[in-house]
Design an enzyme around this catalytic site. Structure first.
Site, mmCIF file in Angstrom:
data_model
loop_
_atom_site.group_PDB
_atom_site.id
_atom_site.type_symbol
_atom_site.label_atom_id
_atom_site.label_comp_id
_atom_site.label_asym_id
_atom_site.label_seq_id
_atom_site.Cartn_x
_atom_site.Cartn_y
_atom_site.Cartn_z
ATOM 1 N N ASP A 1 0.943 -1.262 -0.007
ATOM 2 C CA ASP A 1 -0.090 -0.127 -0.017
ATOM 3 C C ASP A 1 0.981 1.090 -0.114
ATOM 4 O O ASP A 1 1.998 1.166 -0.513
ATOM 5 C CB ASP A 1 -0.984 0.096 1.162
ATOM 6 C CG ASP A 1 -2.274 0.724 0.946
ATOM 7 O OD1 ASP A 1 -2.358 1.717 0.672
ATOM 8 O OD2 ASP A 1 -3.090 -0.332 0.866
ATOM 9 N N ASN B 1 -7.464 0.476 22.583
ATOM 10 C CA ASN B 1 -6.729 1.362 23.726
ATOM 11 C C ASN B 1 -7.507 2.478 24.083
ATOM 12 O O ASN B 1 -7.059 3.398 24.495
ATOM 13 C CB ASN B 1 -5.445 1.619 23.289
ATOM 14 C CG ASN B 1 -5.367 2.447 22.018
ATOM 15 O OD1 ASN B 1 -6.281 2.745 21.390
ATOM 16 N ND2 ASN B 1 -4.020 2.797 21.578
ATOM 17 N N ALA C 1 -7.092 -8.626 -8.235
ATOM 18 C CA ALA C 1 -8.151 -9.371 -7.785
ATOM 19 C C ALA C 1 -8.990 -10.289 -8.732
ATOM 20 O O ALA C 1 -9.515 -11.308 -8.491
ATOM 21 C CB ALA C 1 -9.432 -8.228 -7.472
ATOM 22 N N ASP D 1 -1.114 4.175 16.594
ATOM 23 C CA ASP D 1 -2.224 3.265 17.091
ATOM 24 C C ASP D 1 -2.218 1.759 16.553
ATOM 25 O O ASP D 1 -3.049 1.314 16.601
ATOM 26 C CB ASP D 1 -3.736 4.058 16.816
ATOM 27 C CG ASP D 1 -4.569 3.313 17.907
ATOM 28 O OD1 ASP D 1 -4.383 3.216 19.077
ATOM 29 O OD2 ASP D 1 -5.745 3.305 17.558
ATOM 30 N N HIS E 1 -3.657 6.365 2.809
ATOM 31 C CA HIS E 1 -4.347 5.270 2.282
ATOM 32 C C HIS E 1 -3.916 4.098 3.073
ATOM 33 O O HIS E 1 -4.901 3.468 3.635
ATOM 34 C CB HIS E 1 -4.138 5.092 1.025
ATOM 35 C CG HIS E 1 -4.759 3.804 0.084
ATOM 36 N ND1 HIS E 1 -4.485 2.612 0.192
ATOM 37 C CD2 HIS E 1 -5.804 4.106 -0.606
ATOM 38 C CE1 HIS E 1 -5.463 1.988 -0.389
ATOM 39 N NE2 HIS E 1 -6.410 3.234 -1.125
ATOM 40 N N TYR F 1 -7.462 -12.333 -10.677
ATOM 41 C CA TYR F 1 -6.496 -13.369 -10.804
ATOM 42 C C TYR F 1 -7.392 -14.607 -10.304
ATOM 43 O O TYR F 1 -7.701 -14.354 -8.964
ATOM 44 C CB TYR F 1 -5.347 -13.387 -10.388
ATOM 45 C CG TYR F 1 -4.419 -12.337 -11.385
ATOM 46 C CD1 TYR F 1 -4.294 -12.632 -12.716
ATOM 47 C CD2 TYR F 1 -3.819 -11.224 -10.737
ATOM 48 C CE1 TYR F 1 -3.493 -11.983 -13.567
ATOM 49 C CE2 TYR F 1 -3.011 -10.365 -11.568
ATOM 50 C CZ TYR F 1 -2.841 -10.993 -12.916
ATOM 51 O OH TYR F 1 -2.030 -9.894 -13.903
ATOM 52 N N VAL G 1 -6.638 -14.840 -6.274
ATOM 53 C CA VAL G 1 -6.753 -13.849 -5.472
ATOM 54 C C VAL G 1 -8.111 -13.822 -4.869
ATOM 55 O O VAL G 1 -8.979 -14.008 -5.989
ATOM 56 C CB VAL G 1 -6.389 -12.481 -6.124
ATOM 57 C CG1 VAL G 1 -6.590 -11.449 -5.168
ATOM 58 C CG2 VAL G 1 -5.072 -12.579 -6.675
ATOM 59 N N SER H 1 -11.390 -0.290 -1.461
ATOM 60 C CA SER H 1 -9.948 -0.054 -0.493
ATOM 61 C C SER H 1 -10.389 -0.749 0.766
ATOM 62 O O SER H 1 -9.434 -1.052 1.570
ATOM 63 C CB SER H 1 -9.245 1.025 -0.814
ATOM 64 O OG SER H 1 -8.457 1.094 -1.982
#
Length: 684
Positions: free
Chosen positions: A171, A218, A306, A179, A205, A308, A311, A358
């Site tokens: 990414d 937390n 995606a 965090d 992203h 393929y 995947v 995404s």
């Protein structure tokens, strides 16, 4: 099951035809194939290509005779070469030369992607959709985000297990300490060989994707679906959320080397790539579950990777559980997850609301990790099949695949599914678990009102409202004006005030940088000199550096990258300079830290290892947030904002006491000493 053999045959035929057409004068030298259709594209001269040789031997000759592209930085590029691949800048004449070379297996365009095993796989009967049952909420009154409730992940008990599932995120990077606990972090983007892990993510992203998976539980921000998962951040997307295929492929092989369990890719490409498919297949053969966003292409079909067969393609639904209009449709869709107006992790502890496939993909990856934690010894196909079998299918398969992912249903039926698979002599129907017809938790009002990832047919994420601060925070580590060795703020020994280096009074440097920003905001553009009366150390050098910044160049880069129309305003320059100050303040925890009397350095790589004295990144993030609070409130930064309020025993910071004392009264410096994280200036 995805159909590929016919498409591949068609692709081969068209490729051969295209080569023949080239020699007939048509000038076609790149063919891009997808499914049962294909399109030929005539590239410009000196375009970038991926070249694969039949063996390792020809690579050195090719490297000498042709220009290698600069798509991957010096941190990596060995995996391409290990797989006999190289990215080159070639003219059409050079493509023709290589096309007739017997040593070449294939040549294809190094296209741009954009931000969207054991052989015991069970082939199950196709699922049939049932009527949708809903539990409608007028407003989300739960502590859990609406998307987490919709997939029933809020009902899963979070356990701290010794065996963690490793998830690689290819990414835009993940900001360390924000965090999200990182097991590994690297940038493959050129010019970012020394990018600080604190501000690795140039667009936001990757951090938002990581937050949905593993944000810590937390009471700060959101909580990820599986905080126990180990995140391996591999930055392949640049600040515009784009990457050439060669960089993505290098990232996939790097993930294989790191022995991850899952790879998540929230980006897409409209055209078929043989080189990418081979990397995907290599990962699948290593037992890795590969999850990817289907794309925001609507009826135009599922994007690669995606599409393929290897995947798991993920589509997106909204707060009513309905597939989004822009979510890609097609036979490749296997599962859907919430992706519209989803709240997730932003910059420096902020939250943001975003939309797109995404966001859907990482939620499926997170649920997959919860399943895999039950028994890390099961193959990836087991996890993939259980995800699909346990999904709630209430819509047509072309849009919903096997249905909406359901974490609770998958784990509740885990043992039954495993027993069925381990049984012998059973029919395919007997292998199935009871169909999931549970009520879908839907919402009329989620409290999320702003989406920001839409641009044409792919995910291009606009960062949070503080993107100018983010940009400034990354600036000292990024190549800008010329080659890597001549960055204006490179090398902490030459520019210590911008890198938190003990060889200067870094406290004064941080304060002065913010003072310059405040002076511009108060007195106007070019008035950073008004901060001179403060007489902070390194003021003349820092002011000289600021004069070297080409503001028009940076504005052009920001506007092009983020699709903005930012003007050269006093607010922009203040944000930029405060970002640079935040960079310097957080770099203190990398460049001026001592452990057991020894300074950690870049030479032994400890300074940038996110897992080495991990408290450093968490503490640096505390300081960054304290500074952001002052920035947002438009208050002057104070030395107290650069001091931790808790004791630290894992490391020491050199010269902290004397540097704080130089700008404060004795009480403040004494407080630093009482927390026991300062290191004497007389120490060597």
């Amino acid at each position: 099951m995805k159909i590929r053999n016919i498409a591949r045959k068609i692709c081969v035929v068209i490729t051969v035809t295209a080569v023949m057409m080239y020699y007939s004068g048509f000038g076609i030298n790149t063919v891009l194939c997808k499914e049962t259709g294909a399109s030929a594209k005539k590239p410009l001269a000196d375009q970038e290509y991926i070249v694969r040789t039949k063996s390792e031997a020809p690579l050195d000759k090719i490297r000498k005779n042709y220009s290698e592209s600069n798509n991957i930085n010096d941190n990596k590029r060995d995996f391409l070469e290990e797989n006999n691949m190289i990215s080159l800048e070639l003219s059409q004449t050079e493509v023709q030369e290589l096309s007739v070379d017997d040593n070449i297996e294939f040549i294809e365009e190094d296209a741009i992607v954009e931000g969207s095993t054991q052989n015991n796989k069970i082939i199950l009967n196709e699922k049939k959709p049932h009527k949708k049952h809903e539990k409608v909420n007028k407003k989300n009154r739960s502590d859990h985000e609406w998307n987490v409730q919709m997939i029933n992940a809020d009902k899963i008990k979070k356990n701290k297990l010794k065996k963690k599932i490793k998830i690689a995120l290819l990414d835009s990077g993940v900001d360390a300490g924000n965090d999200i606990s990182l097991a590994y972090s690297i940038s493959l983007v050129p010019g970012e060989e020394e990018m600080t892990k604190m501000f690795m993510d140039g667009s936001g992203h990757g951090s938002s994707v990581a937050g949905l998976i593993a944000a810590e539980d937390n009471e700060e921000g959101i909580t990820g679906i599986n905080p126990n998962a180990e995140i391996y951040s591999i930055r392949v997307l640049d600040d515009a959320n784009q990457a050439p295929l060669s960089r993505v492929i290098e990232g996939i092989y790097l993930a294989i080397e790191q022995k991850v369990n899952i790879i998540n890719m929230s980006f897409g490409l409209n055209t078929y790539s043989k080189a990418l498919e081979e990397a995907i297949r290599a990962a699948a053969e290593e037992g890795i579950l590969i999850v990817a966003a289907a794309g925001n292409t609507g009826d135009r079909g599922v994007q690669y990777p995606a599409a393929y067969e290897e995947v798991l393609a993920v589509g997106s639904v909204d707060k009513q559980g309905e597939v989004a209009e822009h979510s890609a449709k097609g036979e490749e869709i296997e599962i859907v997850a919430p992706g519209e107006l989803v709240r997730t992790t932003g910059f420096l502890g902020t939250e943001m609301v975003s939309s797109g496939t995404s966001l859907a993909a990482p939620q499926v990856a997170a649920v997959a990790s919860l399943i895999w934690e039950r028994d890390p010894g099961v193959p990836a196909d087991f996890v993939r099949d259980l995800l699909k079998e346990s999904a709630n299918l209430y819509g047509e398969a072309e849009s919903y695949g096997n249905g909406l992912v359901d974490a609770e249903y998958a784990l509740d039926h885990y043992d039954e599914f495993k027993r069925n698979i381990n049984s012998r002599g059973k029919s395919e129907q007997d292998l199935r678990i009871e169909e999931n017809k549970e009520k879908i938790t839907t919402f009329e009002d989620t409290g999320c009102v702003q989406g920001c990832w839409y641009q044409d047919d792919h995910e291009v994420m606009v960062p949070s409202n503080y993107f100018n601060v983010r940009y400034g925070a990354r600036f000292p580590d990024t190549s800008r004006y010329g080659d890597y060795e001549h960055r204006i703020f490179a090398r902490m020994s030459l520019n210590p005030w911008w890198h938190g280096y003990y060889d200067t009074n870094y406290i004064k440097a941080v304060l002065y940088a913010t003072r310059m920003g405040d002076a511009i905001y108060t007195h106007g553009l070019g008035q950073e000199g008004k901060a001179d009366t403060l007489k902070y150390g390194s003021a003349s050098e820092m002011r000289s550096d600021i004069s070297k910044i080409n503001w028009n160049t940076e504005l052009g880069r920001i506007n092009k990258t983020y699709g903005k129309s930012q003007k050269d305003t006093k607010g922009f320059r203040r944000a930029f300079l405060w970002g640079m100050a935040i960079h310097s303040a957080t770099d203190i925890f990398a460049h001026s830290v001592y452990v057991n009397g020894k300074r950690i350095t870049h030479e032994n790589d400890d300074a940038d290892k996110v897992k080495y004295i991990e408290e450093r990144y968490k503490d640096a993030n505390v300081i960054a947030k304290q500074m952001m609070n002052k920035y947002v409130a438009k208050y002057e930064l104070d030395v107290n904002d650069l001091i931790l309020s808790h004791n630290v025993t894992a490391y020491r910071i050199r010269n902290l006491y004397v540097n704080v004392l130089s700008v404060s009264n004795g009480d403040v410096a004494s407080r630093v000493a009482s927390y026991s994280y300062t290191y004497s200036s007389s120490s060597k």
